[in-house]
Design an enzyme around this catalytic site. Structure first.
Site, PDB file in Angstrom:
ATOM      1  N   HIS A 169       0.842  -1.205   0.000  1.00 21.84           N
ATOM      2  CA  HIS A 169       0.000   0.000   0.000  1.00 21.84           C
ATOM      3  C   HIS A 169       0.880   1.259   0.000  1.00 21.84           C
ATOM      4  CE1 HIS A 169      -3.329  -2.447   2.174  1.00 21.84           C
ATOM      5  NE2 HIS A 169      -3.767  -2.170   0.957  1.00 21.84           N
ATOM      6  N   CYS A 193      -3.040   0.629   9.784  1.00 20.95           N
ATOM      7  CA  CYS A 193      -4.077  -0.264   9.246  1.00 20.95           C
ATOM      8  C   CYS A 193      -5.105  -0.735  10.259  1.00 20.95           C
ATOM      9  CB  CYS A 193      -3.403  -1.468   8.622  1.00 20.95           C
ATOM     10  SG  CYS A 193      -2.236  -2.238   9.735  1.00 20.95           S
TER      11      CYS A 193
HETATM   12  C1  CIR Z   1      -3.628  -7.566   3.539  1.00 21.85           C
HETATM   13  O1  CIR Z   1      -2.780  -8.073   2.793  1.00 21.85           O
HETATM   14  O2  CIR Z   1      -4.648  -7.041   3.100  1.00 21.85           O
HETATM   15  C2  CIR Z   1      -3.408  -7.643   5.025  1.00 21.85           C
HETATM   16  N1  CIR Z   1      -2.728  -8.840   5.345  1.00 21.85           N
HETATM   17  C3  CIR Z   1      -2.607  -6.457   5.509  1.00 21.85           C
HETATM   18  C4  CIR Z   1      -3.319  -5.158   5.325  1.00 21.85           C
HETATM   19  C5  CIR Z   1      -2.566  -3.996   5.857  1.00 21.85           C
HETATM   20  N2  CIR Z   1      -3.299  -2.818   5.645  1.00 21.85           N
HETATM   21  C6  CIR Z   1      -2.781  -1.594   5.749  1.00 21.85           C
HETATM   22  O3  CIR Z   1      -1.611  -1.424   6.012  1.00 21.85           O
HETATM   23  N3  CIR Z   1      -3.589  -0.556   5.530  1.00 21.85           N
END
Ligand code: CIR
Length: 259
Positions: free
Chosen positions: A165, A252
């Site tokens: 991201h 996140c």
């Molecule tokens: C994913 O791959 O979607 C999750 N394992 C990690 C998401 C992390 N999201 C973020 O940093 N906004």
């Protein structure tokens, strides 16, 4: 209005299935109890800074649902429900919409392409949208339009190749300053901002979170922590080693806004 100061947050308790969360490289699954501890410490920190936190119930069907940041964008008075690019995460949106409807006067819905909140960096004058494997050009264009409807100017930038991201590689420290990895800074995505770069080999430090006057940083990035301290920031570190096994950091795990 200050965009990096917030007094409200939504989080979701990690489900047991979090151990099956998505990851780019498998370095072993996180241990559930340890994820719970990291999550609890994160919530406790927000609360200790005066943030009112609503904790949503866990969703076993969605291993990555603890990462609420990816399914919506929230602003004072308005929210946008997003469409995650990861197929296993798409169903998370409808799970959070009722909560958004309780908190925000206006809730708009992204219906075209895909976009995840991890790809969106909100600043006072611009909302940067990073194109990535999760956020498509179509999703970004549609998001620009929705942002316009609620009075925000969107700017499309490029998330570095193979980076999950945009905010895996940057964080707003204050109205003028962005913590940024050298690989993201190379494309000069944030004109007019002062950039503080993560130290060599410490790219994981970039997913930091400004909470009031403090910068919340993942443990294990001593040189970046020192550089931030030298630049005058008060740094607080939290353990994220378990959650990091499924590609997550500090932004996140919450949706944040000023009410
Ligand atoms: C994913 O791959 O979607 C999750 N394992 C990690 C998401 C992390 N999201 C973020 O940093 N906004």
């Amino acid at each position: 209005m200050s965009t990096h100061t917030f007094n409200r947050a939504i989080v979701r308790t990690p489900s047991r299935s979090v151990v099956h969360g998505l990851r780019a490289v498998d370095t072993g699954s996180p241990q559930y109890e340890a994820v719970l501890r990291e999550h609890a410490a994160y919530v406790a920190f927000l609360q200790s800074e005066g943030v009112s936190v609503e904790t949503l119930p866990l969703l076993e069907d969605f291993p990555d649902s603890v990462f609420v940041e990816d399914v919506a964008l929230v602003f004072t008075g308005a929210a946008i429900a997003l469409r995650p690019g990861a197929p296993t995460r798409r169903g998370e949106t409808s799970e959070i919409v009722p909560t958004l409807e309780r908190h925000f006067e206006r809730v708009l819905h992204l219906t075209k392409g895909s976009a995840e909140g991890g790809d969106v960096l909100t600043t006072a004058n611009a909302v940067f949208i990073g194109l990535s494997a999760r956020t498509s050009a179509k999703g970004a264009q549609s998001l620009l339009q929705l942002l316009g409807e609620i009075g925000h100017r969107g700017v499309v930038v490029q998330t570095p190749p193979s980076v999950l991201h945009l905010k895996s590689d940057c964080a707003l420290l204050d109205e003028e300053t962005i913590l940024c990895t050298p690989r993201l800074a190379a494309s000069e995505p944030f004109p007019g901002f002062r950039l503080l770069l993560t130290s060599a080999g410490e790219e994981g430090a970039a997913n930091a979170l400004a909470v009031g006057d403090q910068i919340l940083l993942s443990q294990g990035y001593p040189r970046t922590a020192e550089a931030l301290a030298k630049a005058g920031y008060e740094v607080k570190t939290l353990a994220t080693a378990e959650i990091a096994k499924i590609d997550a950091g500090l932004s996140c795990m919450s949706l944040r806004w000023r009410s």
